[in-house]
Design a protein around this motif. Structure first.
Motif, PDB file in Angstrom:
ATOM      1  N   ALA A   1       0.833  -1.213   0.000  1.00  0.00           N
ATOM      2  CA  ALA A   1       0.000   0.000   0.000  1.00  0.00           C
ATOM      3  C   ALA A   1       0.863   1.256   0.000  1.00  0.00           C
ATOM      4  O   ALA A   1       0.566   2.225  -0.711  1.00  0.00           O
ATOM      5  N   THR A   2       1.946   1.242   0.762  1.00  0.00           N
ATOM      6  CA  THR A   2       2.848   2.386   0.815  1.00  0.00           C
ATOM      7  C   THR A   2       3.562   2.573  -0.522  1.00  0.00           C
ATOM      8  O   THR A   2       3.676   3.695  -1.027  1.00  0.00           O
ATOM      9  N   ALA A   3       4.016   1.473  -1.099  1.00  0.00           N
ATOM     10  CA  ALA A   3       4.691   1.549  -2.396  1.00  0.00           C
ATOM     11  C   ALA A   3       3.742   2.084  -3.462  1.00  0.00           C
ATOM     12  O   ALA A   3       4.119   2.939  -4.267  1.00  0.00           O
ATOM     13  N   ALA A   4       2.493   1.605  -3.464  1.00  0.00           N
ATOM     14  CA  ALA A   4       1.517   2.069  -4.451  1.00  0.00           C
ATOM     15  C   ALA A   4       1.262   3.558  -4.288  1.00  0.00           C
ATOM     16  O   ALA A   4       1.174   4.293  -5.275  1.00  0.00           O
ATOM     17  N   LYS A   5       1.146   4.007  -3.045  1.00  0.00           N
ATOM     18  CA  LYS A   5       0.907   5.429  -2.787  1.00  0.00           C
ATOM     19  C   LYS A   5       2.076   6.265  -3.298  1.00  0.00           C
ATOM     20  O   LYS A   5       1.882   7.287  -3.955  1.00  0.00           O
ATOM     21  N   LYS A   6       3.302   5.820  -3.034  1.00  0.00           N
ATOM     22  CA  LYS A   6       4.478   6.561  -3.477  1.00  0.00           C
ATOM     23  C   LYS A   6       4.638   6.531  -4.998  1.00  0.00           C
ATOM     24  O   LYS A   6       5.168   7.459  -5.587  1.00  0.00           O
ATOM     25  N   LEU A   7       4.164   5.461  -5.627  1.00  0.00           N
ATOM     26  CA  LEU A   7       4.233   5.355  -7.083  1.00  0.00           C
ATOM     27  C   LEU A   7       3.067   6.053  -7.773  1.00  0.00           C
ATOM     28  O   LEU A   7       3.069   6.224  -8.985  1.00  0.00           O
ATOM     29  N   GLY A   8       2.039   6.435  -6.992  1.00  0.00           N
ATOM     30  CA  GLY A   8       0.879   7.129  -7.553  1.00  0.00           C
ATOM     31  C   GLY A   8      -0.051   6.215  -8.323  1.00  0.00           C
ATOM     32  O   GLY A   8      -0.631   6.629  -9.328  1.00  0.00           O
TER      33      GLY A   8
ATOM     34  N   ALA B   1      -3.117  -3.061  -9.493  1.00  0.00           N
ATOM     35  CA  ALA B   1      -1.764  -3.585  -9.704  1.00  0.00           C
ATOM     36  C   ALA B   1      -1.808  -5.116  -9.773  1.00  0.00           C
ATOM     37  O   ALA B   1      -2.755  -5.746  -9.288  1.00  0.00           O
ATOM     38  N   PRO B   2      -0.776  -5.726 -10.349  1.00  0.00           N
ATOM     39  CA  PRO B   2      -0.722  -7.190 -10.389  1.00  0.00           C
ATOM     40  C   PRO B   2      -0.754  -7.802  -8.987  1.00  0.00           C
ATOM     41  O   PRO B   2      -0.309  -7.183  -8.011  1.00  0.00           O
ATOM     42  N   GLN B   3      -1.272  -8.997  -8.905  1.00  0.00           N
ATOM     43  CA  GLN B   3      -1.442  -9.679  -7.614  1.00  0.00           C
ATOM     44  C   GLN B   3      -0.125  -9.815  -6.858  1.00  0.00           C
ATOM     45  O   GLN B   3      -0.085  -9.617  -5.652  1.00  0.00           O
TER      46      GLN B   3
ATOM     47  N   LEU C   1      11.778   0.129  -9.651  1.00  0.00           N
ATOM     48  CA  LEU C   1      10.459   0.358 -10.244  1.00  0.00           C
ATOM     49  C   LEU C   1      10.307   1.809 -10.692  1.00  0.00           C
ATOM     50  O   LEU C   1       9.711   2.084 -11.733  1.00  0.00           O
ATOM     51  N   GLN C   2      10.841   2.735  -9.902  1.00  0.00           N
ATOM     52  CA  GLN C   2      10.743   4.152 -10.262  1.00  0.00           C
ATOM     53  C   GLN C   2      11.602   4.488 -11.475  1.00  0.00           C
ATOM     54  O   GLN C   2      11.178   5.247 -12.344  1.00  0.00           O
ATOM     55  N   GLN C   3      12.808   3.943 -11.511  1.00  0.00           N
ATOM     56  CA  GLN C   3      13.740   4.301 -12.573  1.00  0.00           C
ATOM     57  C   GLN C   3      13.417   3.620 -13.896  1.00  0.00           C
ATOM     58  O   GLN C   3      13.517   4.249 -14.953  1.00  0.00           O
ATOM     59  N   THR C   4      13.054   2.357 -13.849  1.00  0.00           N
ATOM     60  CA  THR C   4      12.698   1.624 -15.071  1.00  0.00           C
ATOM     61  C   THR C   4      11.384   0.898 -14.826  1.00  0.00           C
ATOM     62  O   THR C   4      11.374  -0.281 -14.504  1.00  0.00           O
TER      63      THR C   4
ATOM     64  N   LEU D   1      -0.566   1.648 -15.931  1.00  0.00           N
ATOM     65  CA  LEU D   1      -1.407   2.158 -14.833  1.00  0.00           C
ATOM     66  C   LEU D   1      -1.245   3.662 -14.666  1.00  0.00           C
ATOM     67  O   LEU D   1      -2.225   4.377 -14.444  1.00  0.00           O
ATOM     68  N   ARG D   2      -0.018   4.141 -14.755  1.00  0.00           N
ATOM     69  CA  ARG D   2       0.217   5.582 -14.621  1.00  0.00           C
ATOM     70  C   ARG D   2      -0.390   6.361 -15.783  1.00  0.00           C
ATOM     71  O   ARG D   2      -0.876   7.469 -15.612  1.00  0.00           O
ATOM     72  N   ARG D   3      -0.367   5.769 -16.967  1.00  0.00           N
ATOM     73  CA  ARG D   3      -0.858   6.436 -18.162  1.00  0.00           C
ATOM     74  C   ARG D   3      -2.391   6.395 -18.245  1.00  0.00           C
ATOM     75  O   ARG D   3      -3.019   7.404 -18.517  1.00  0.00           O
TER      76      ARG D   3
END
Length: 130
Positions: free
Chosen positions: A13-20, A26-28, A43-46, A54-56
């Motif tokens: 949940a924290t990672a998803a929040k930080k990734l927006g 997201a995948p299971q 994940l952030q860099q590549t 998902l971001r798009r």
């Protein structure tokens, strides 16, 4: 001897929040696995294709929806938007804005203008005190 350091981990949940991203979309394996800081940075860099998609296209979490609409999260709630929206739905709202969105955008603009005015006043006060 000092014990070996354990790597810092992020809950999904924290990672998803930080990734927006919206966690349920997201995948299971992402939803069930904690990430180390190195994995998160990777994940952030590549970003993998699923993350870029998902971001798009979404669905986007409420903070992202609010940012894309130019309103506050509270404004979303007042407008009755409680579910995540896709980029297509956000675009449709922006192209033909309902009355509540026009009102919330005006409110947000007024809040930003007031914040800028206060910031300028404080800067002027600091320079006159010096």
């Amino acid at each position: 001897m000092t014990p070996a350091k354990t790597p810092q981990t992020l809950k999904p949940a924290t990672a998803a929040k930080k990734l927006g991203i919206y966690l349920p979309a997201a995948p299971q394996d992402f939803q069930e696995t904690e990430l180390t800081r190195a994995e998160f940075n990777e994940l952030q860099q590549t970003p993998p294709e699923w993350l870029a998609d998902l971001r798009r296209n979404g669905p986007h979490p409420r903070p992202v929806v609010a940012q894309k609409l130019g309103i506050s999260i509270s404004g979303l709630a007042r407008g009755g938007i409680t579910d995540p929206l896709t980029s297509e739905q956000i675009t449709a709202l922006l192209q033909d804005p309902p009355a509540w969105l026009v009102s919330e955008r005006a409110t947000q603009a007024a809040v930003r203008a007031e914040a800028a005015r206060v910031k300028e006043r404080e800067a002027a006060r600091k320079t006159s005190d010096a």
